[in-house]
Write an enzyme that holds these catalytic residues in place. Structure first.
Site, short mmCIF file in Angstrom:
data_model
loop_
_atom_site.label_atom_id
_atom_site.label_comp_id
_atom_site.label_asym_id
_atom_site.label_seq_id
_atom_site.Cartn_x
_atom_site.Cartn_y
_atom_site.Cartn_z
N SER A 74 0.79 -1.22 -0.05
CA SER A 74 -0.01 0.03 0.13
C SER A 74 1.04 1.23 -0.03
O SER A 74 2.01 1.32 0.63
CB SER A 74 -1.02 -0.18 1.43
OG SER A 74 -1.47 1.27 1.56
N TYR A 80 -2.20 -0.99 10.21
CA TYR A 80 -2.10 -1.17 8.90
C TYR A 80 -0.90 -1.10 8.06
O TYR A 80 -0.07 -1.57 7.38
CB TYR A 80 -3.16 -0.37 8.36
CG TYR A 80 -3.51 -0.59 6.56
CD1 TYR A 80 -4.13 -1.70 6.20
CD2 TYR A 80 -2.78 0.30 5.78
CE1 TYR A 80 -4.14 -2.13 4.86
CE2 TYR A 80 -3.03 0.06 4.46
CZ TYR A 80 -3.42 -1.06 4.00
OH TYR A 80 -3.73 -1.20 2.74
#
Length: 293
Positions: free
Chosen positions: A145, A158
């Protein structure tokens, strides 16, 4: 891997969004595809779409957090196609609302690590032995990401999981190169998918109730008078340090062709948005400035 025609691919979390787009793009390039997803109906729908393109496909319901489920996926894939040349480790979840680390529960930590980290490790553990024994080119795609290149308060765990993906991918790429592997790290920016909301469906009723009661990090930021920007894909207001352009959402259908091009060109990185130069520079400059003998 300039020619994907006739190659066999496994797309983990291939039933929706980015995974579905990758499965379609691989099929368009001539690959047969195994679609693995925890949602059986979604996997079967994508399987049917791939078959309609004239390619072979199977759908396997798979919980990436479980080693036995991933082993069953590998067994089914090799039984169906004999070899697997392309492995796409795409499974990932986030917790919503975005939350401060002091509001992050132990259940949150387990949820994130079990899927985002153990899911990746399981993929390598069950597929590598037979893929290494194959001759010819092989390719692995791991979904990270752009959060790993940015600083986004409220997304600590995350971001941790995606930075782990980055480091793991870089090192294993070098270890596997002599065995005919190339590795691509996929860095999505904001993509118009329901992943940030649907991933909560995988949590227990108690965990969903706890999610509903969590104070969003944006509330703390507003109380401090910190500037926020509008988040993409329904995330709500967030504060991003190092690359706000990554929050301009694009459609998932655009991602699959990007990934196939990266596979064909053996590129180590595939980004869905312009690289977050400011974020990369902020992190790199802090590291370079950290040595003071």
């Amino acid at each position: 891997m300039t020619d994907i025609t006739g190659k066999n691919a496994v797309v983990v979390a291939g039933g929706n969004g980015i995974g579905r787009s990758i499965a379609h793009a691989l099929a368009d390039a001539g690959a047969n595809v195994v679609i693995a997803d925890i949602r059986k109906d979604d996997a079967e729908k994508v399987r049917d779409e791939v078959v309609a393109k004239g390619r072979k496909a199977i759908a396997i319901q798979t919980d990436v957090s479980r080693l036995d489920a991933m082993q069953a996926l590998a067994d089914a894939a090799f039984d169906a196609f004999g070899t697997i040349e392309i492995l796409v480790n795409n499974a990932g979840v986030a917790v919503r609302p975005m939350r401060a680390i002091w509001d992050t529960s132990y259940a949150d930590l387990q949820y994130m690590i079990n899927i985002n980290i153990w899911g990746l490790l399981h993929g390598y553990h069950v597929f590598l032995p037979r893929m290494r024994a194959q001759t010819g080119e092989k390719h692995i795609v791991n979904t990270s990401s752009m959060a790993s290149m940015l600083t986004i308060p409220g997304m600590a765990i995350y971001t941790m999981s995606k930075e782990a993906t980055d480091g793991f991918s870089r090192v294993t790429a070098e270890e596997l190169r002599a065995d005919g592997f190339n590795t691509t790290i996929l860095y999505p920016g904001q993509i118009n998918t329901a992943a940030h909301t649907r991933s909560g469906e995988l949590r227990s009723a108690e965990e969903r109730a706890a999610d509903a009661a969590v104070k969003p990090f944006a509330s703390y930021a507003e109380e401090r008078g910190e500037a926020l920007i509008a988040g993409g894909a329904g995330r709500g207001p967030v504060r991003v340090l190092g690359g706000t352009h990554t929050s301009v959402a694009i459609e998932p259908e655009l991602v699959g062709p990007m990934v196939v091009r990266a596979i064909r060109e053996n590129r180590p990185v595939c980004m869905t948005h312009r690289p977050p130069e400011e974020g990369i520079r902020m992190i790199a400059e802090a590291q370079l400035d950290g040595y003071h003998p």
